[in-house]
Scaffold this active site. Structure first.
Site, PDB file in Angstrom:
ATOM      1  N   LYS A 135       0.835  -1.204   0.000  1.00 21.71           N
ATOM      2  CA  LYS A 135       0.000   0.000   0.000  1.00 21.71           C
ATOM      3  C   LYS A 135       0.867   1.250   0.000  1.00 21.71           C
ATOM      4  CE  LYS A 135      -1.822   1.833   3.649  1.00 21.71           C
ATOM      5  NZ  LYS A 135      -2.594   2.099   4.886  1.00 21.71           N
ATOM      6  N   ASP A 153      -6.563   1.155   1.134  1.00 21.07           N
ATOM      7  CA  ASP A 153      -6.563   1.314   2.588  1.00 21.07           C
ATOM      8  C   ASP A 153      -7.911   0.835   3.127  1.00 21.07           C
ATOM      9  OD1 ASP A 153      -8.388   3.312   2.000  1.00 21.07           O
ATOM     10  OD2 ASP A 153      -7.420   4.819   3.276  1.00 21.07           O
TER      11      ASP A 153
END
Length: 225
Positions: A135, A153
């Protein structure tokens, strides 16, 4: 819990078709043509540090912590010189701050050792740095280097599963689903639109469906108006 919920959504919701996906992102684009991330930074290095610090923390909290940190050290060399204890002092309001301070100093050292102090544009090289997962790498590649990556997220994961946009049991499954389905012209900004939508509209406990610009496309059976 998140995986179980995602799996359940994936079984009960019909995924959007191509026309619905294009329509949703056309609306996002019309509402906010140039969406921006909310972490304060001045370059790829300060962005990388801010994203590493954002794990289990709010962007607002990170921005407060990095104001003093970046004033004291805004380059890899300066961060190494500042040292772990001083970095920890600047970010002590954040959760897991000691571990994060260690990672920030070590990733700074490795940037100097391996990349001449420059943040690499390569995913594998980024993920080899302490505290940097997929991420974080996606955020840096997207914001700093303009790559059409999608950083999943908690907010984006929720939106993709709740709406039926791209149901998936894991963040990686959602990321790959979005990459496969979102038209190329929307990919650069896609994760910003979805994260901001999840943060301010499609919230975890009190979604504001009455303000949602994609409510008519959403498959969630518990929409609230």
């Amino acid at each position: 819990m998140a995986n179980a919920a995602a799996a359940a959504h994936g079984k009960t919701l019909v995924a959007w078709n191509e026309d619905e996906i294009a329509e949703a992102f056309t609306r996002f684009e019309a509402q906010d043509p140039e969406p921006k991330g909310e972490l304060n930074h001045t370059d790829a290095f300060t962005l990388l540090v801010a994203v590493v610090l954002s794990a289990q923390a709010t962007d607002t909290g990170v921005n407060k912590a990095t104001t003093g940190l970046f004033a004291a050290a805004a380059t890899p060399a300066a961060m190494v010189t500042l040292g772990e204890e001083e970095v920890a002092r600047h970010i002590r309001t954040l959760g897991l701050y000691r571990g994060k301070a260690k990672n920030v100093v070590e990733l700074s050292r490795l940037l100097l050792e391996r990349h001449a102090g420059v943040v690499p544009r390569d995913r594998e090289a980024l993920e080899a740095l302490p505290g940097v997962g997929r991420k974080t790498a996606n955020v840096v590649l997207n914001i700093a280097f303009g790559a059409p990556t999608i950083a999943v997220d908690t907010h984006l994961f929720r939106v993709a599963n709740r709406t039926g946009l791209a149901p998936g049991p894991t963040p990686l499954a959602v990321e790959l689903g979005l990459e496969a389905r979102i038209p190329d012209r929307f990919k650069l900004h896609a994760h910003h639109w979805l994260i901001l939508h999840g943060r301010y509209i499609c919230k975890a406990t009190k979604p504001e469906c009455g303000r949602c610009i994609i409510a008519d496309l959403c498959r969630w059976p518990e929409k609230r108006f």
